[in-house]
Scaffold this motif. Sequence first.
Motif, PDB file in Angstrom:
ATOM      1  N   SER A 106       0.844  -1.193   0.000  1.00  0.00           N
ATOM      2  CA  SER A 106       0.000   0.000   0.000  1.00  0.00           C
ATOM      3  C   SER A 106       0.884   1.250   0.000  1.00  0.00           C
ATOM      4  O   SER A 106       1.663   1.444  -0.938  1.00  0.00           O
ATOM      5  N   SER A 130      -0.365  -3.915  -3.725  1.00  0.00           N
ATOM      6  CA  SER A 130      -1.567  -3.115  -3.453  1.00  0.00           C
ATOM      7  C   SER A 130      -1.282  -1.626  -3.482  1.00  0.00           C
ATOM      8  O   SER A 130      -1.796  -0.863  -2.664  1.00  0.00           O
ATOM      9  N   ASN A 132      -1.467   1.572  -5.982  1.00  0.00           N
ATOM     10  CA  ASN A 132      -1.904   2.117  -7.261  1.00  0.00           C
ATOM     11  C   ASN A 132      -0.999   3.277  -7.654  1.00  0.00           C
ATOM     12  O   ASN A 132      -0.434   3.955  -6.796  1.00  0.00           O
ATOM     13  N   ALA A 208      -1.213  -7.700  -6.269  1.00  0.00           N
ATOM     14  CA  ALA A 208      -2.484  -7.173  -5.786  1.00  0.00           C
ATOM     15  C   ALA A 208      -3.369  -8.330  -5.348  1.00  0.00           C
ATOM     16  O   ALA A 208      -3.208  -9.467  -5.811  1.00  0.00           O
ATOM     17  N   ASP A 212      -8.955  -5.901  -4.369  1.00  0.00           N
ATOM     18  CA  ASP A 212      -8.121  -4.861  -3.761  1.00  0.00           C
ATOM     19  C   ASP A 212      -8.837  -3.505  -3.800  1.00  0.00           C
ATOM     20  O   ASP A 212      -9.998  -3.405  -4.206  1.00  0.00           O
ATOM     21  N   PHE A 219      -3.692  -3.010 -12.028  1.00  0.00           N
ATOM     22  CA  PHE A 219      -2.390  -3.632 -11.809  1.00  0.00           C
ATOM     23  C   PHE A 219      -1.879  -4.295 -13.091  1.00  0.00           C
ATOM     24  O   PHE A 219      -0.676  -4.327 -13.337  1.00  0.00           O
ATOM     25  N   ILE A 249      -1.674 -11.570  -9.242  1.00  0.00           N
ATOM     26  CA  ILE A 249      -2.970 -11.251  -8.639  1.00  0.00           C
ATOM     27  C   ILE A 249      -3.306 -12.429  -7.729  1.00  0.00           C
ATOM     28  O   ILE A 249      -3.516 -13.544  -8.204  1.00  0.00           O
ATOM     29  N   HIS A 255      -7.416  -5.947   0.195  1.00  0.00           N
ATOM     30  CA  HIS A 255      -6.401  -4.979   0.588  1.00  0.00           C
ATOM     31  C   HIS A 255      -6.055  -5.129   2.079  1.00  0.00           C
ATOM     32  O   HIS A 255      -4.968  -4.750   2.498  1.00  0.00           O
TER      33      HIS A 255
END
Length: 276
Positions: A106, A130, A132, A208, A212, A219, A249, A255
């Motif tokens: 994150s 996770s 972006n 991810a 998520d 992703f 994935i 998340h």
Amino acid sequence: MTTTERAGDATGTGRYAEVNGINLYYETHGSGRPMILLHGGLGSGEMFGPILPALADHHQVIAVDLQGHGRTADIDRPLDVPLMADDIAALIDHLGLDRPDLVGFSLGGGVALLTAIRHPDKVGRVVSASANIRRSAIYPDMLGQQGQVNAAAAEFMKDTPMYELYQRVAPRPQDFPRLLDKIGEAMQHDFDYTEEVRGLQVPTLIVAADADMAPPSHFVEIFSLLDGGQRDGGWMGDGRPKGGHALAILPGLTHYNIVDSPLFAATTLAFLDQQG
């Protein structure tokens, strides 16, 4: 110097490093090729407790508490991902590490990516989970929730693990509302690292959960910026992304529990321990 215990893990050694004007806390577990572990927002290195023993069985794990989180006190600057990336680069120099791997989740995943982008000569491999690369990729309802994060929310968070952790380990437990204000402000800032990611020179695994905070397609898009998903990989793997990048994935996760998963640990180790 401090020592801490982890369930199923040997005692870890905690120290502080004065870098970039911040007294950065880090904790060392295990031995082997160095791996710097970077937690998510409102967390700390303790966030990786369930998988730390598996990681430390293979690597020297250096779990860092980022600015204003865990045992690292805040300083008078914004919670800014590029600045935190520069902190990690300075920590690498401070510890005299030779191109350690970076594993982040994150917020920490973003810091790992930006460290590799800004300081490619200091980093071996990267696992970014996770994280972006555009604010607009986050689901709209999540953006709405992020907009409500501020000091006023502190009272409503007193029963959460994030609050309990902060009260237990922070140098100034009374600063929790300040952390919420700063992280809330940071989440309101628009960002787009598309072009920076396109030029990433460090072999990177994009990870991810299949449920998520942003859709799997985002992703996949990041992977495509890294020359992934452009052609068949070939019998000998010669069609794989030119920079050694990869995508995972992970099924049945979100998340909020991906970093607890043995699947995340196994996937991370498999990528980091590849040769070439």
